[in-house]
Design an enzyme around this catalytic site. Structure first.
Site, mmCIF file in Angstrom:
data_model
loop_
_atom_site.group_PDB
_atom_site.id
_atom_site.type_symbol
_atom_site.label_atom_id
_atom_site.label_comp_id
_atom_site.label_asym_id
_atom_site.label_seq_id
_atom_site.Cartn_x
_atom_site.Cartn_y
_atom_site.Cartn_z
ATOM 1 N N CYS A 58 23.102 31.736 47.667
ATOM 2 C CA CYS A 58 22.335 32.768 46.973
ATOM 3 C C CYS A 58 22.935 34.149 47.248
ATOM 4 C CB CYS A 58 20.846 32.724 47.319
ATOM 5 S SG CYS A 58 19.848 33.566 46.063
ATOM 6 N N ASP A 85 13.278 33.931 52.651
ATOM 7 C CA ASP A 85 12.150 34.552 51.945
ATOM 8 C C ASP A 85 10.897 34.505 52.807
ATOM 9 O OD1 ASP A 85 14.096 33.482 49.736
ATOM 10 O OD2 ASP A 85 12.936 35.126 48.876
ATOM 11 N N LYS A 145 10.079 39.138 57.353
ATOM 12 C CA LYS A 145 10.138 37.884 56.573
ATOM 13 C C LYS A 145 9.343 36.777 57.287
ATOM 14 C CE LYS A 145 13.766 39.563 53.996
ATOM 15 N NZ LYS A 145 15.169 39.305 54.192
HETATM 16 P P1 RI2 Z 1 17.602 39.240 51.262
HETATM 17 C C1 RI2 Z 1 16.252 35.721 47.560
HETATM 18 O O1 RI2 Z 1 15.277 35.329 46.673
HETATM 19 C C2 RI2 Z 1 17.105 34.560 48.034
HETATM 20 O O2 RI2 Z 1 16.368 33.388 48.291
HETATM 21 C C3 RI2 Z 1 17.664 35.185 49.286
HETATM 22 O O3 RI2 Z 1 18.265 34.239 50.149
HETATM 23 C C4 RI2 Z 1 16.407 35.800 49.875
HETATM 24 O O4 RI2 Z 1 15.734 36.344 48.727
HETATM 25 C C5 RI2 Z 1 16.612 36.822 50.937
HETATM 26 O O5 RI2 Z 1 17.347 37.906 50.421
HETATM 27 P P2 RI2 Z 1 15.331 35.644 45.052
HETATM 28 O O6 RI2 Z 1 14.586 36.956 44.904
HETATM 29 O O7 RI2 Z 1 16.284 39.854 51.580
HETATM 30 O O8 RI2 Z 1 16.732 35.691 44.569
HETATM 31 O O9 RI2 Z 1 18.366 38.841 52.501
HETATM 32 O O10 RI2 Z 1 14.526 34.523 44.450
HETATM 33 O O11 RI2 Z 1 18.414 40.094 50.330
#
Ligand code: RI2
Length: 318
Positions: A125, A194, A230
């Protein structure tokens, strides 16, 4: 950005990533508080709570969102005047945004310590926190290579390879199903989060649990980069976190699906990786084993026994 525009951008994933949506929500609450004209304290509170509810309902899984909203709205009931309340929202929101950015910088340094010279790293991701560790390792002069997954159906992997490319980090772009084919070549896998449960289980982008399982089997280290906001306080009481499921049309266009009446597309956005498949969680307050999640929740998110007591009182109908 106004409140409804921010809420819509989070819902439609124009703003995405658990940290970014948290900061966007904090900024939207701050701007909303600044724009509210009401001079009546009760009315101000009602409006702010309505704004918080609107933002909270945009995406159900990333705990960073309710934690950010709580950080902005806390202490509001300790004052009685509109101007004091407005000041509290603005101060809290700015403090949250600043500490969130600082958290990513600290995680970068501690996460880079986990990366060795010559390492090959798998990432999944588009996690700001996970990428910060990789970029910091490169900045320190370590020769590294990255394998980045595609991340169907939203293809967040494309954002990741753009970032890695801009830092001149040699990168391989692979489809999600190629992870096991390459995992033996990896020195570590690093992803974001998340939500982190009190028992150390981690919710992250769909596919993370398959990566963790492959990494476990291959004896490859699995690391999660996650700011303390988180971590999910309510899981201390056994509450479950809902995994968002988005429309099937994100996976299969309607014009194809419409011709297949017996087919139902499933599109869960996240999955849960059990703590036993995670070696370390890198937070801004230190690198911890997943089993240490309760101490993060207690010491850094202010969770204490009085909250349990309050809930039990409500439960008894006192
Ligand atoms: P940071 C994202 O969710 C991904 O699952 C990613 O790994 C997580 O948030 C954490 O991201 P989405 O919004 O806070 O793409 O580290 O569904 O940037």
């Amino acid at each position: 950005m106004s409140l409804p525009i921010t809420a819509d951008a989070i819902r439609s994933m124009k703003i995405r990533g658990a940290g970014r949506i948290a900061r966007a929500a904090a900024a939207a609450l701050r701007d909303h508080a600044m724009a509210l004209r009401s001079q009546d304290y009760d009315n101000f509170l009602i409006e702010m709570n309505r704004a918080a509810d609107l933002l909270n309902a945009t995406r159900p899984t990333a705990v960073s969102l309710p934690n950010a909203i709580h950080a902005v709205m806390r202490d509001l009931k300790s004052v009685t005047g509109v101007e004091d309340a407005r000041r509290i929202v603005i101060t809290n929101a700015e403090a949250f945004i600043e500490s969130s950015e600082m958290a990513v910088r600290r995680i970068a340094v501690m996460g880079a310590n986990q990366i060795g010279d010559g390492d090959c790293i798998l990432t999944h991701c588009n996690s700001e926190a996970a990428l910060a560790c990789i970029i910091e390792a490169k900045r320190q002069g370590k020769e590294i290579e990255v394998f980045a997954t595609e991340v169907r159906p939203w293809n967040q992997g494309r954002l990741t390879i753009e970032v890695l490319n801009s830092h001149e980090i040699p990168t391989h772009y692979i489809v999600d199903s190629a992870v096991r084919a390459f995992i033996n070549d990896m020195d570590l896998a690093i992803a974001g989060a998340d939500a982190v449960y009190a028992n150390g289980d981690v919710i992250n982008k769909i596919g993370t649990s398959q990566i963790a399982l492959s990494a476990h089997e291959a004896r490859t280290k699995m690391i999660i980069a996650a700011e303390t906001y988180k971590f999910a306080p309510r899981t201390m009481m056994g509450e479950e976190i809902r995994i968002e499921e988005r429309p099937g049309s994100e996976v299969l266009p309607d014009e194809i699906a419409d011709k297949l009446p017996y087919v139902r597309v499933r599109n869960p956005v996240f999955d849960l990786t059990p703590a036993e498949y995670i070696d370390l969680i890198v937070t801004e307050v230190g690198v911890i084993p997943p089993q240490a999640a309760p101490s993060i929740i207690r010491d850094h998110l202010g969770w204490n026994i009085s909250m349990f007591e309050e809930i039990f009182r409500i439960g008894r109908g006192d």
